[in-house]
Design a protein around this motif. Sequence first.
Motif, mmCIF file in Angstrom:
data_model
loop_
_atom_site.group_PDB
_atom_site.id
_atom_site.type_symbol
_atom_site.label_atom_id
_atom_site.label_comp_id
_atom_site.label_asym_id
_atom_site.label_seq_id
_atom_site.Cartn_x
_atom_site.Cartn_y
_atom_site.Cartn_z
ATOM 1 N N GLU A 497 88.299 103.443 -27.181
ATOM 2 C CA GLU A 497 87.984 104.506 -28.150
ATOM 3 C C GLU A 497 88.218 105.884 -27.531
ATOM 4 O O GLU A 497 88.830 106.762 -28.150
ATOM 5 N N ASP A 498 87.760 106.057 -26.296
ATOM 6 C CA ASP A 498 87.935 107.347 -25.618
ATOM 7 C C ASP A 498 89.402 107.620 -25.303
ATOM 8 O O ASP A 498 89.859 108.766 -25.357
ATOM 9 N N ASN A 500 92.001 106.624 -27.067
ATOM 10 C CA ASN A 500 92.643 107.037 -28.322
ATOM 11 C C ASN A 500 92.290 108.480 -28.674
ATOM 12 O O ASN A 500 93.145 109.246 -29.132
ATOM 13 N N LYS A 501 91.049 108.867 -28.434
ATOM 14 C CA LYS A 501 90.646 110.255 -28.655
ATOM 15 C C LYS A 501 91.393 111.184 -27.701
ATOM 16 O O LYS A 501 91.836 112.271 -28.092
ATOM 17 N N LYS A 504 94.876 111.921 -28.748
ATOM 18 C CA LYS A 504 94.909 112.831 -29.896
ATOM 19 C C LYS A 504 94.420 114.224 -29.549
ATOM 20 O O LYS A 504 94.396 115.114 -30.413
ATOM 21 N N GLY A 505 93.993 114.413 -28.304
ATOM 22 C CA GLY A 505 93.479 115.714 -27.884
ATOM 23 C C GLY A 505 92.060 115.967 -28.296
ATOM 24 O O GLY A 505 91.575 117.112 -28.286
ATOM 25 N N GLU A 506 91.318 114.886 -28.650
ATOM 26 C CA GLU A 506 89.951 115.033 -29.142
ATOM 27 C C GLU A 506 88.910 114.807 -28.057
ATOM 28 O O GLU A 506 87.723 115.044 -28.279
ATOM 29 N N LEU A 507 89.318 114.346 -26.865
ATOM 30 C CA LEU A 507 88.394 114.105 -25.776
ATOM 31 C C LEU A 507 88.517 115.250 -24.785
ATOM 32 O O LEU A 507 89.535 115.411 -24.123
ATOM 33 N N VAL A 508 87.469 116.068 -24.699
ATOM 34 C CA VAL A 508 87.515 117.223 -23.804
ATOM 35 C C VAL A 508 86.233 117.267 -22.981
ATOM 36 O O VAL A 508 85.249 116.649 -23.302
#
Length: 508
Positions: A497-498, A500-501, A504-508
């Motif tokens: 899950e992390d 894939n995030k 997409k640039g969603e894990l910061v």
Amino acid sequence: MALFDIQLPLSIARALRLPQNDPRRQQLRVLKKLLRKAKFTEFGQKYRFDEILMSRHIGKKFQELVPIYNYNTIYEEWWHKTLEGVPDVCWPGKIKYYALSSGTSESSSKYIPITNDLLAGNRVVMIKHILTLRNYQDIPVRSIGKGWLMIGGSTALQKNAGYYAGDLSGITAKKVPFWFQPFYKPGRKIAREKDWNKKLEDIVEKAPEWDIGFIVGVPAWIQMCIEKIIERYEVENIHDIWPHLAFFVHGGVSFEPYKKGFEKLLGKPITYIETYLASEGFIAYQDRQYAKGMKLVTNEHIFLEFVPFDYKNFDDNGDIVPNPETLMIHEVEEGKDYALLISTSAGAWRYLIGDTVRFTDKKRCEIIITGRTKHFLSLVGEHLSVDNMNKAIQTVSEDLNISIPEYTVVGKPYNNFFAHHWYIATDDKVNAEELRLRIDAKLKEINDDYAVERKSALKEIFLDVLHEERFMEFMRLKGKIGGQHKFPRVLKGRMLEDWNKFLKGELV
């Protein structure tokens, strides 16, 4: 001629318990020693260690009375008490040190008990390992007495109520014997540094001052360190800085995917020595040159059991079934994969460590690590192991003359069927489609089940090529930078899950 010839006095040989010829007898002796030491603990009283010790068939009685545990079950039932300061739970006395380990798939830290008995056993095994250098031929004698660069976790441990916690490599480095201090690099000050990037910079800064003969650590982080040294001092290879570098002692992950890229950093060949040092103990080491496997530690501080890694003993998620078939060391066969159970001098009892191994030479007790019980792909019966993946990556990278230091694979649904999605790390120029086809073809060649399923339910293979820095950045964001951390070869659950995030640039 041999590197050096050592004739040890009989008393020293006995003290070190150097290998003899009967692994079964050695293992039963280890089991008796562990049971005697722990028979008055809570665990020993509940599972009737006294009765086991009186049995004529001590191994079978042990398997009959003591259940199999994984980390979650042994922590919830037993180890959590030791964190609260309760003594004599699974091992005599209070536990003062814990190795923090998240493995390669879990998101939360595991607290693995570390005792003085375990550390003492590890040290004896380390000495035995060093003594096996006499079995190596035609390697530079002068390199033996040079510096040992050991890049691991910080020795600055977390202080909690009554105990310390940290990376096992940090705990081990903190307790380096006095006689080893002159050889040990990067030294106590740098070893204490918690910030991985700062530690790396300090090592790079000091590199020209050291004369290194051995480097020890996880391949990915060692390679990163050497690359930075070469870049900083604008040299052709690491031997321009460390001319006596002759050995790389590695473990924790297969070296094959890293080898091609690593050798580009060298000015001359070096000797690679594999070890199997887990947070739970020193389990095996390569004891002779060109050996295909590592020799199991059968006569020191760990009792070993082997569960055939198949669908009779494990479910589709890689979880062990109730009452699995369990074998002792004299009952195993070469060429089959087994999940490893260990009982140790730190109060791990019939503990499923999560690794799978295969015997390459039963007489010598030599094994290779083939993967993890959770790190395999079998969506439709393709039975794809990490060992299969490593072989495919190694072959393809050599054929294309590229370096693939990291990779990971995801299994997923696809048009009412299934697919594998590969993410490959390389900074070399490569055609992704050619890479995909070559990996797929190699896996069909080495794995019959995979070849069959590629004609039926495993309909597609996807592959993305990423820069190596993308993999490293993900590890940084997950707080798994440096030390013993490894990138998982198969992504599932929370890590997937992390990932894939992150893509997409969603894990910061």
